[in-house]
Design a protein around this motif. Sequence first.
Motif: not given
Length: 217
Positions: A80-93
């Motif tokens: 999960f350190e590699r998962v880019d969507w996890l900490l990204a805002p919901v409206d981020a690409p």
Amino acid sequence: MTLTFAGTLDHAAVVRAVDALVDLVAAPEVAERWEQESVLPGMTLGGLVRHLVSQPECAVAFLGHGSPPHAQVLSLADYFERVDWLLAPVDAPENTSIRDDFNEMAGPGVEESRGILERSRSELGAAIAAAGPAVYVPWQDCSLERDDFLVVRLMELVVHADDLAVSLGRPTPAFEPEVLEPVLALLAALAARRRGQDDVLRALARTERAGGPVSAF
């Protein structure tokens, strides 16, 4: 101790968790509201269903591939350190691209998604039994222990089953403890990473000191 479910996951319960989706996906409102927005902003009901049924579909497909020699087997924390969507805002690409992809994949309509669910249900038990000890995750170029991979799929399945049920105004499927407990353990670990130890601990143990959001996502 590193969070892992290797050797402890009830594989039959994984199959039963997929079974629990059938009535929800078969609900007549699904076809009637396929193009309408779900409770997830910007994601159609069809896109949500397609994302939901992709979890057992993905499990069947990837369990059969094995793990290539070059792939590092990661812990869930490192994965999960590699998962880019996890900490990204919901409206981020990182998040909107997932939404848009599944909205597009829903284009063929409800019957395709129902067929995917039916096929993956029929194949999942044998796929789990035949799988090796690790499963390759191509979008992260790494592998997970088989049971850790399945818990990630279960987490997605349980969370998005709730999204779909709320979208339809129907009860969320009642998942058995063998499914729900590992999912909640993973969500709690991810929530602590996102929100910090104190907020998550207090939300779980001390109502009088709880404050602020503690969601994993």
